[in-house]
Design a protein around this motif. Structure first.
Motif, PDB file in Angstrom:
ATOM      1  N   ARG A   9      41.063  77.001 -20.415  1.00  0.00           N
ATOM      2  CA  ARG A   9      41.397  78.330 -19.941  1.00  0.00           C
ATOM      3  C   ARG A   9      42.837  78.700 -20.274  1.00  0.00           C
ATOM      4  O   ARG A   9      43.136  79.850 -20.532  1.00  0.00           O
ATOM      5  CB  ARG A   9      41.113  78.438 -18.444  1.00  0.00           C
ATOM      6  N   ARG A  10      43.728  77.715 -20.308  1.00  0.00           N
ATOM      7  CA  ARG A  10      45.088  77.994 -20.757  1.00  0.00           C
ATOM      8  C   ARG A  10      45.083  78.369 -22.230  1.00  0.00           C
ATOM      9  O   ARG A  10      45.837  79.224 -22.670  1.00  0.00           O
ATOM     10  CB  ARG A  10      45.996  76.786 -20.506  1.00  0.00           C
ATOM     11  N   PHE A 115      42.216  82.248 -32.917  1.00  0.00           N
ATOM     12  CA  PHE A 115      40.876  82.780 -32.752  1.00  0.00           C
ATOM     13  C   PHE A 115      39.786  81.754 -32.994  1.00  0.00           C
ATOM     14  O   PHE A 115      38.693  81.860 -32.445  1.00  0.00           O
ATOM     15  CB  PHE A 115      40.656  83.975 -33.679  1.00  0.00           C
ATOM     16  N   ARG A 116      40.047  80.778 -33.828  1.00  0.00           N
ATOM     17  CA  ARG A 116      39.014  79.785 -34.119  1.00  0.00           C
ATOM     18  C   ARG A 116      38.571  79.051 -32.849  1.00  0.00           C
ATOM     19  O   ARG A 116      37.450  78.553 -32.784  1.00  0.00           O
ATOM     20  CB  ARG A 116      39.503  78.785 -35.167  1.00  0.00           C
ATOM     21  N   GLU A 117      39.452  78.978 -31.857  1.00  0.00           N
ATOM     22  CA  GLU A 117      39.092  78.311 -30.603  1.00  0.00           C
ATOM     23  C   GLU A 117      37.953  79.032 -29.881  1.00  0.00           C
ATOM     24  O   GLU A 117      37.301  78.466 -29.025  1.00  0.00           O
ATOM     25  CB  GLU A 117      40.310  78.230 -29.677  1.00  0.00           C
ATOM     26  N   PHE A 118      37.742  80.311 -30.224  1.00  0.00           N
ATOM     27  CA  PHE A 118      36.771  81.118 -29.487  1.00  0.00           C
ATOM     28  C   PHE A 118      35.497  81.387 -30.268  1.00  0.00           C
ATOM     29  O   PHE A 118      34.640  82.139 -29.803  1.00  0.00           O
ATOM     30  CB  PHE A 118      37.422  82.447 -29.087  1.00  0.00           C
ATOM     31  N   GLN A 142      32.953  84.167 -22.238  1.00  0.00           N
ATOM     32  CA  GLN A 142      32.057  83.021 -22.373  1.00  0.00           C
ATOM     33  C   GLN A 142      32.439  82.239 -23.617  1.00  0.00           C
ATOM     34  O   GLN A 142      32.368  82.753 -24.732  1.00  0.00           O
ATOM     35  CB  GLN A 142      30.611  83.495 -22.491  1.00  0.00           C
ATOM     36  N   LEU A 143      32.893  81.009 -23.432  1.00  0.00           N
ATOM     37  CA  LEU A 143      33.155  80.119 -24.551  1.00  0.00           C
ATOM     38  C   LEU A 143      31.956  79.207 -24.738  1.00  0.00           C
ATOM     39  O   LEU A 143      31.272  78.851 -23.778  1.00  0.00           O
ATOM     40  CB  LEU A 143      34.416  79.281 -24.298  1.00  0.00           C
ATOM     41  N   LYS A 144      31.699  78.834 -25.964  1.00  0.00           N
ATOM     42  CA  LYS A 144      30.541  78.007 -26.270  1.00  0.00           C
ATOM     43  C   LYS A 144      30.590  76.703 -25.478  1.00  0.00           C
ATOM     44  O   LYS A 144      31.561  75.962 -25.534  1.00  0.00           O
ATOM     45  CB  LYS A 144      30.514  77.703 -27.773  1.00  0.00           C
ATOM     46  N   GLY A 145      29.546  76.465 -24.703  1.00  0.00           N
ATOM     47  CA  GLY A 145      29.448  75.231 -23.935  1.00  0.00           C
ATOM     48  C   GLY A 145      30.284  75.187 -22.674  1.00  0.00           C
ATOM     49  O   GLY A 145      30.372  74.146 -22.022  1.00  0.00           O
TER      50      GLY A 145
END
Length: 201
Positions: A9-10, A115-118, A142-145
């Motif tokens: 979340r950070r 952005f790749r983190e999302f 909503q992030l994957k997983g």
């Protein structure tokens, strides 16, 4: 909250911080807006965000596309000068102008690269409400997983511009103000040096 969840979340807070300057209404600004218009505005913003996140483009292209969105929608002056905070009170008009321009590039590079983190995730508008002279538009990220969590976009009721974003109560503007303040402290209060360093990347 587990350490891994907190770190995720950070990361979202950092990755989305640059988007806190999005959302100037297309065309001339309205004298006042409604909750519905604020919600519609943020709907357009998150559509752009989702498109960038899941475009599959290279990092360089994602950063470039992010900056295009930034330029198109941002109330750059407000966010940049808010981030500069009290240190901007003694700045000249030319220094403020130069800082705003440098801040724009800083935001694009600093956060666009994350952005790749999302990828595989999404942001969706849920509701909106009036709070004093502002509207708060609630979205679910909503992030994957991962479990979804709240992100609140703050829109000024006076001019229809996006002015802040909160990730679980943490203000992006306040976070950036601390970061810029620390950067300025490391340069012994030399705003011109900070501007030059921000421009250089």
């Amino acid at each position: 909250m587990g350490n891994q969840t907190a770190m995720t979340r950070r990361a979202v807070l950092g990755g989305l911080a640059g988007l806190s300057v999005l959302a100037l209404l297309p065309g001339r600004a309205l004298a006042a807006i409604s909750a519905e218009k604020a919600e519609s505005l943020i709907g357009k913003v998150v559509n752009d965000i989702n498109g960038i996140i899941n475009s599959g483009a290279s990092e360089a292209t994602m950063i470039k596309n992010f900056e295009k969105v930034f330029v198109r929608y941002a109330d750059v002056d407000f966010i940049a000068l808010s981030a500069l905070g009290p240190d901007g009170r003694s700045a000249s008009a030319s220094q403020k102008s130069a800082f705003i321009k440098a801040f724009r590039g800083y935001i694009a590079r600093r956060y666009g690269s994350r952005f790749r983190e999302f990828q595989g995730g999404s942001i969706n508008v849920v509701s909106s409400k009036a709070v004093k002279s502002r509207f708060e538009v609630l979205t679910k990220t909503q992030l994957k997983g991962k479990s979804p969590f709240d992100v609140v976009f703050v829109v000024s009721a006076k001019n229809g511009k996006f002015i802040d974003m909160q990730v679980e109560g943490i203000s992006i503007v306040k976070s950036e103000r601390k970061e810029i303040g620390a950067m300025l402290d490391r340069r012994k209060g030399d705003l011109n040096k900070l501007i030059a360093d921000l421009k250089a990347g």
